[in-house]
Design a protein around this motif. Structure first.
Motif, mmCIF file in Angstrom:
data_model
loop_
_atom_site.group_PDB
_atom_site.id
_atom_site.type_symbol
_atom_site.label_atom_id
_atom_site.label_comp_id
_atom_site.label_asym_id
_atom_site.label_seq_id
_atom_site.Cartn_x
_atom_site.Cartn_y
_atom_site.Cartn_z
ATOM 1 N N ARG A 43 41.190 34.346 34.001
ATOM 2 C CA ARG A 43 42.470 33.541 34.188
ATOM 3 C C ARG A 43 43.127 33.709 35.522
ATOM 4 O O ARG A 43 43.743 32.860 35.960
ATOM 5 C CB ARG A 43 43.484 34.027 32.865
ATOM 6 C CG ARG A 43 43.095 33.529 31.713
ATOM 7 C CD ARG A 43 44.026 33.680 30.485
ATOM 8 N NE ARG A 43 43.976 33.163 29.249
ATOM 9 C CZ ARG A 43 44.273 33.647 28.201
ATOM 10 N NH1 ARG A 43 44.956 34.646 28.031
ATOM 11 N NH2 ARG A 43 43.926 33.126 26.965
ATOM 12 N N TYR A 44 43.267 35.077 35.934
ATOM 13 C CA TYR A 44 43.771 35.268 37.367
ATOM 14 C C TYR A 44 42.910 34.588 38.547
ATOM 15 O O TYR A 44 43.400 34.008 39.234
ATOM 16 C CB TYR A 44 43.894 36.705 37.397
ATOM 17 C CG TYR A 44 44.617 36.860 38.793
ATOM 18 C CD1 TYR A 44 45.966 36.992 38.908
ATOM 19 C CD2 TYR A 44 43.767 36.923 39.996
ATOM 20 C CE1 TYR A 44 46.419 37.027 40.079
ATOM 21 C CE2 TYR A 44 44.413 37.131 41.107
ATOM 22 C CZ TYR A 44 45.675 37.176 41.446
ATOM 23 O OH TYR A 44 46.526 37.401 42.659
ATOM 24 N N THR A 81 37.869 40.604 46.513
ATOM 25 C CA THR A 81 37.000 40.153 45.387
ATOM 26 C C THR A 81 37.042 40.618 44.067
ATOM 27 O O THR A 81 36.380 40.259 43.070
ATOM 28 C CB THR A 81 35.515 39.996 45.956
ATOM 29 O OG1 THR A 81 35.108 41.474 46.154
ATOM 30 C CG2 THR A 81 35.355 39.262 47.494
ATOM 31 N N SER A 82 37.772 41.765 43.760
ATOM 32 C CA SER A 82 37.848 42.422 42.614
ATOM 33 C C SER A 82 39.283 42.314 42.014
ATOM 34 O O SER A 82 40.179 42.260 42.608
ATOM 35 C CB SER A 82 37.662 43.937 43.001
ATOM 36 O OG SER A 82 38.455 44.749 43.746
ATOM 37 N N ILE A 83 39.102 42.815 40.700
ATOM 38 C CA ILE A 83 40.279 42.471 39.846
ATOM 39 C C ILE A 83 40.239 43.527 39.016
ATOM 40 O O ILE A 83 39.265 43.634 38.205
ATOM 41 C CB ILE A 83 40.636 41.331 38.865
ATOM 42 C CG1 ILE A 83 40.670 39.991 39.879
ATOM 43 C CG2 ILE A 83 41.612 41.337 38.069
ATOM 44 C CD1 ILE A 83 40.329 38.583 39.504
ATOM 45 N N ARG A 84 41.249 44.387 38.987
ATOM 46 C CA ARG A 84 41.024 45.510 38.129
ATOM 47 C C ARG A 84 42.225 45.519 36.814
ATOM 48 O O ARG A 84 43.281 45.023 37.056
ATOM 49 C CB ARG A 84 41.577 46.843 38.661
ATOM 50 C CG ARG A 84 41.537 48.283 37.836
ATOM 51 C CD ARG A 84 41.739 49.470 38.756
ATOM 52 N NE ARG A 84 43.126 49.466 39.116
ATOM 53 C CZ ARG A 84 43.817 50.327 39.874
ATOM 54 N NH1 ARG A 84 42.639 51.341 40.533
ATOM 55 N NH2 ARG A 84 44.846 50.507 40.117
ATOM 56 N N ALA A 110 34.919 38.467 41.238
ATOM 57 C CA ALA A 110 34.729 37.132 41.077
ATOM 58 C C ALA A 110 33.454 36.647 41.914
ATOM 59 O O ALA A 110 33.183 37.003 43.113
ATOM 60 C CB ALA A 110 35.898 36.234 41.790
ATOM 61 N N LEU A 111 32.790 35.654 41.425
ATOM 62 C CA LEU A 111 31.733 35.017 41.874
ATOM 63 C C LEU A 111 31.768 33.494 42.159
ATOM 64 O O LEU A 111 32.399 32.844 41.228
ATOM 65 C CB LEU A 111 30.503 35.178 40.829
ATOM 66 C CG LEU A 111 30.270 36.765 40.342
ATOM 67 C CD1 LEU A 111 28.983 36.850 39.454
ATOM 68 C CD2 LEU A 111 29.895 37.627 41.533
ATOM 69 N N ARG A 121 42.375 34.531 44.676
ATOM 70 C CA ARG A 121 43.652 34.218 45.035
ATOM 71 C C ARG A 121 44.723 35.178 45.050
ATOM 72 O O ARG A 121 44.448 35.975 44.210
ATOM 73 C CB ARG A 121 44.298 33.044 44.266
ATOM 74 C CG ARG A 121 44.690 33.355 42.852
ATOM 75 C CD ARG A 121 44.858 32.100 42.294
ATOM 76 N NE ARG A 121 45.198 32.508 40.710
ATOM 77 C CZ ARG A 121 46.327 32.780 40.029
ATOM 78 N NH1 ARG A 121 47.370 32.747 40.822
ATOM 79 N NH2 ARG A 121 46.464 33.069 38.828
ATOM 80 N N GLY A 122 45.334 35.342 45.941
ATOM 81 C CA GLY A 122 46.612 36.498 46.138
ATOM 82 C C GLY A 122 45.996 37.862 46.335
ATOM 83 O O GLY A 122 46.396 38.948 46.242
ATOM 84 N N ALA A 123 44.593 37.687 46.924
ATOM 85 C CA ALA A 123 44.075 39.046 47.208
ATOM 86 C C ALA A 123 44.677 39.758 48.574
ATOM 87 O O ALA A 123 45.136 39.082 49.638
ATOM 88 C CB ALA A 123 42.379 38.696 47.711
ATOM 89 N N CYS A 124 44.340 41.023 48.510
ATOM 90 C CA CYS A 124 44.843 41.616 49.670
ATOM 91 C C CYS A 124 43.661 41.754 50.464
ATOM 92 O O CYS A 124 42.531 41.982 50.237
ATOM 93 C CB CYS A 124 45.081 43.289 49.588
ATOM 94 S SG CYS A 124 46.295 43.323 47.986
ATOM 95 N N PRO A 125 43.725 41.242 51.952
ATOM 96 C CA PRO A 125 42.524 41.234 52.821
ATOM 97 C C PRO A 125 41.819 42.534 52.948
ATOM 98 O O PRO A 125 40.444 42.339 53.081
ATOM 99 C CB PRO A 125 43.228 40.994 54.043
ATOM 100 C CG PRO A 125 44.710 40.545 53.969
ATOM 101 C CD PRO A 125 44.917 41.286 52.529
#
Length: 141
Positions: A43-44, A81-84, A110-111, A121-125
């Motif tokens: 969803r994120y 590229t990751s979501i915890r 995310a792939l 989206r909203g990722a830290c560089p």
């Protein structure tokens, strides 16, 4: 837990879900928790995500046949590229009492359509870059 996208689900524990002791298989509970966490992460990201790590799994309460298991999954951290996702599984008794049965932290990536990691989206560089020496092996990238 965060106010962002969530992946909350509830299951009733059936006889086919339990082991020889009459308690919920740990692997079944982890499967349900992974499913709830994937929903929150997808969803994120608004794209396909895959599980890359399951950490700090702590089983605290056995779950019996007939109990409900309410799983709450919420975004904990966003990398490049990751979501915890932090996940808590609650054992709900028929009288409405709820106790934590298990908690864990899962990390997803995310792939794109080719199966390669892509920024969310909203990722830290630099969030997926190797961390400084103070990062422990149990800390996700």
């Amino acid at each position: 837990m965060s106010a962002g996208p969530r992946g909350d689900i509830t299951h009733r524990v059936l006889p086919s879900d339990v082991n020889h002791l009459g308690t919920l298989f740990g692997g079944r509970l982890l499967e349900w928790m992974d499913g709830a966490a994937e929903i929150a992460a997808a969803r994120y990201a608004r794209r396909v995500v895959v599980t890359v790590a399951m950490e700090q799994v702590v089983f605290t309460q056995p779950v019996q046949v007939g109990d409900l298991v309410r799983i709450e999954a919420a975004i904990d951290r966003i990398g490049r590229t990751s979501i915890r996702v932090q996940v808590t599984a609650w054992r709900e008794l028929t009288d409405g009492t709820a106790v934590i049965a298990c908690a864990a932290r899962l990390t997803f990536v995310a792939l794109d359509a080719s199966g390669r990691p892509v920024p969310v989206r909203g990722a830290c560089p630099d969030a997926d870059a190797p961390q400084a020496a103070e990062t422990s092996p149990s800390s996700p990238a």
